[in-house]
Write an enzyme that holds these catalytic residues in place. Structure first.
Site, PDB file in Angstrom:
ATOM      1  N   ASP A 215      -6.285  -6.281   4.962  1.00 16.07           N
ATOM      2  CA  ASP A 215      -5.703  -4.943   4.875  1.00 16.07           C
ATOM      3  C   ASP A 215      -5.669  -4.296   6.248  1.00 16.07           C
ATOM      4  O   ASP A 215      -6.720  -4.025   6.832  1.00 16.07           O
ATOM      5  CB  ASP A 215      -6.557  -4.108   3.905  1.00 16.07           C
TER       6      ASP A 215
ATOM      7  N   MET B 185     -11.083  -5.777   6.302  1.00 22.36           N
ATOM      8  CA  MET B 185     -10.262  -4.768   6.989  1.00 22.36           C
ATOM      9  C   MET B 185      -9.852  -5.309   8.351  1.00 22.36           C
ATOM     10  O   MET B 185     -10.694  -5.741   9.150  1.00 22.36           O
ATOM     11  CB  MET B 185     -11.050  -3.474   7.196  1.00 22.36           C
TER      12      MET B 185
ATOM     13  N   MET C 179     -12.294   4.226  -0.200  1.00 22.13           N
ATOM     14  CA  MET C 179     -12.862   4.532   1.128  1.00 22.13           C
ATOM     15  C   MET C 179     -13.551   5.888   1.011  1.00 22.13           C
ATOM     16  O   MET C 179     -13.084   6.897   1.548  1.00 22.13           O
ATOM     17  CB  MET C 179     -11.746   4.537   2.176  1.00 22.13           C
TER      18      MET C 179
ATOM     19  N   PHE D  32      -6.042   5.248   8.146  1.00 17.82           N
ATOM     20  CA  PHE D  32      -4.631   5.566   8.361  1.00 17.82           C
ATOM     21  C   PHE D  32      -3.768   4.316   8.242  1.00 17.82           C
ATOM     22  O   PHE D  32      -4.234   3.215   8.540  1.00 17.82           O
ATOM     23  CB  PHE D  32      -4.420   6.178   9.751  1.00 17.82           C
TER      24      PHE D  32
ATOM     25  N   HIS E 172      -1.403  -1.545  -4.074  1.00 17.68           N
ATOM     26  CA  HIS E 172      -2.655  -1.196  -3.395  1.00 17.68           C
ATOM     27  C   HIS E 172      -2.721   0.322  -3.227  1.00 17.68           C
ATOM     28  O   HIS E 172      -1.815   0.936  -2.666  1.00 17.68           O
ATOM     29  CB  HIS E 172      -2.692  -1.904  -2.038  1.00 17.68           C
TER      30      HIS E 172
ATOM     31  N   SER F 203       0.855  -1.193   0.000  1.00 17.23           N
ATOM     32  CA  SER F 203       0.000   0.000   0.000  1.00 17.23           C
ATOM     33  C   SER F 203       0.886   1.236   0.000  1.00 17.23           C
ATOM     34  O   SER F 203       1.668   1.449   0.937  1.00 17.23           O
ATOM     35  CB  SER F 203      -0.889   0.018   1.238  1.00 17.23           C
TER      36      SER F 203
ATOM     37  N   HIS G 185      -8.584   0.737  -3.608  1.00 19.18           N
ATOM     38  CA  HIS G 185      -9.479   0.560  -2.454  1.00 19.18           C
ATOM     39  C   HIS G 185     -10.178   1.893  -2.201  1.00 19.18           C
ATOM     40  O   HIS G 185      -9.556   2.854  -1.750  1.00 19.18           O
ATOM     41  CB  HIS G 185      -8.614   0.124  -1.264  1.00 19.18           C
TER      42      HIS G 185
ATOM     43  N   ASP H 275      -4.905   3.473  -1.795  1.00 17.58           N
ATOM     44  CA  ASP H 275      -5.948   3.828  -0.835  1.00 17.58           C
ATOM     45  C   ASP H 275      -6.535   5.191  -1.153  1.00 17.58           C
ATOM     46  O   ASP H 275      -5.851   6.212  -1.033  1.00 17.58           O
ATOM     47  CB  ASP H 275      -5.367   3.820   0.582  1.00 17.58           C
TER      48      ASP H 275
ATOM     49  N   MET I 254      -9.197   7.985  -0.159  1.00 19.62           N
ATOM     50  CA  MET I 254      -9.980   8.432   1.017  1.00 19.62           C
ATOM     51  C   MET I 254     -10.518   9.835   0.755  1.00 19.62           C
ATOM     52  O   MET I 254      -9.805  10.687   0.212  1.00 19.62           O
ATOM     53  CB  MET I 254      -9.087   8.452   2.250  1.00 19.62           C
TER      54      MET I 254
HETATM   55  C1  DX5 Z   1      -6.037   1.728   5.896  1.00 21.45           C
HETATM   56  C2  DX5 Z   1      -5.677   1.375   4.476  1.00 21.45           C
HETATM   57  C3  DX5 Z   1      -4.567   0.431   4.379  1.00 21.45           C
HETATM   58  C4  DX5 Z   1      -3.261   0.934   4.934  1.00 21.45           C
HETATM   59  C5  DX5 Z   1      -2.510  -0.233   5.457  1.00 21.45           C
HETATM   60  O1  DX5 Z   1      -7.123   2.564   5.896  1.00 21.45           O
HETATM   61  O2  DX5 Z   1      -6.804   0.828   3.798  1.00 21.45           O
HETATM   62  O3  DX5 Z   1      -4.395  -0.032   3.047  1.00 21.45           O
HETATM   63  O4  DX5 Z   1      -2.461   1.586   4.008  1.00 21.45           O
HETATM   64  O5  DX5 Z   1      -1.383   0.239   6.108  1.00 21.45           O
HETATM   65  P1  DX5 Z   1      -0.656  -0.645   7.205  1.00 21.45           P
HETATM   66  O6  DX5 Z   1      -0.137  -1.855   6.501  1.00 21.45           O
HETATM   67  O7  DX5 Z   1       0.420   0.261   7.702  1.00 21.45           O
HETATM   68  O8  DX5 Z   1      -1.670  -0.974   8.261  1.00 21.45           O
HETATM   69 ZN    ZN Z   2      -6.425  -0.216   1.831  1.00 23.39          ZN
END
Ligand code: DX5
Ligand code: ZN
Length: 225
Positions: free
Chosen positions: A179, A140, A71, A146, A36, A11, A69, A38, A40
């Protein structure tokens, strides 16, 4: 039937956003199978990250498929833009989609893999009616928003329950992704519970050598059947 090799999806959330190309290349050199991404929006989760223009730039440099992903509160509105930008896998949260069946069908119609994501507090039964239709499920193992959060151990039981549900629905080929909070201390347990795709952010990009960290996770994921 033997399981497909576990895939590692670094990620980029924990990477240096001013040097994403270098971060991606380093992870790919270590054997990353996917990248990956993310997304947001500051509404569904408290954080704000990146949008389609950045995904488009990443697509130009990545050699492996992009696992995006979402969010965000309105994934139906933005799915097409992320596919146009280069997403190969697109996952959406069950918590924001009252017409999940339509959303999954729409994402598939765009020609990419459709994934459904469960927050830690969302029960597996929320997948019951969609289990036969999804291309993958993302469990999740932290509350999204974060990187660098602590792994929630109960997620492992959830992975096993999702596997049972997918198999019962006849969707034996659909992989399960996990994740959040994955590192060398828990990756083997995740794989043993039935995880097929492992996301790791801080364990890779906060490490001194992201290439070595990716390789180490991949080795640790390769456990005897
Ligand atoms: C969290 C994200 C994850 C995040 C994982 O909201 O969806 O993809 O980047 O990071 P780590 O591996 O540090 O938990
Ligand atoms: Zn993610």
């Amino acid at each position: 039937m033997s399981r497909a090799p576990v895939r590692i999806a670094p990620s980029i959330l924990s990477a240096d956003f001013a040097a994403l190309g270098a971060a991606i290349a380093a992870a790919e050199k270590g054997g990353a199978d996917l990248i990956h991404v993310d997304v947001m929006d500051g509404h569904f989760v408290p954080n704000i990250t990146i949008g389609p223009p950045v995904v488009k730039s990443i697509k130009r440099v990545a050699r492996v498929p992009l696992d995006v992903h979402l969010m965000i509160t309105d994934p139906d509105k933005y799915a097409d833009a992320f596919v146009q930008a280069g997403a190969d896998m697109l996952s959406v949260h069950v918590e924001v989609l009252p017409h999940l069946h339509r959303s999954v069908a729409f994402i598939k119609s765009l020609g990419v893999k459709a994934g459904v994501v469960l927050n830690p507090s969302t029960p597996v039964v929320a997948l019951e009616e969609i289990a036969a239709d999804v291309d993958f499920i993302l469990v999740m193992s932290v509350n999204p928003g974060f990187g660098g959060q602590k792994f929630i151990p109960k997620s492992l039981e959830k992975v096993a329950a999702v596997r049972t549900m997918l198999d019962r629905a006849g969707n034996t080929a659909a992989p399960i992704e996990i994740d959040g909070g994955i590192d060398l201390s828990n990756i083997a347990r995740a794989v043993a519970a039935g995880v097929d795709i492992v996301v790791a952010g801080s364990a890779i990009f906060n490490a001194p050598d992201p290439t070595a960290a990716t390789r180490a996770l991949k080795d640790a994921a390769t456990v005897a059947p």
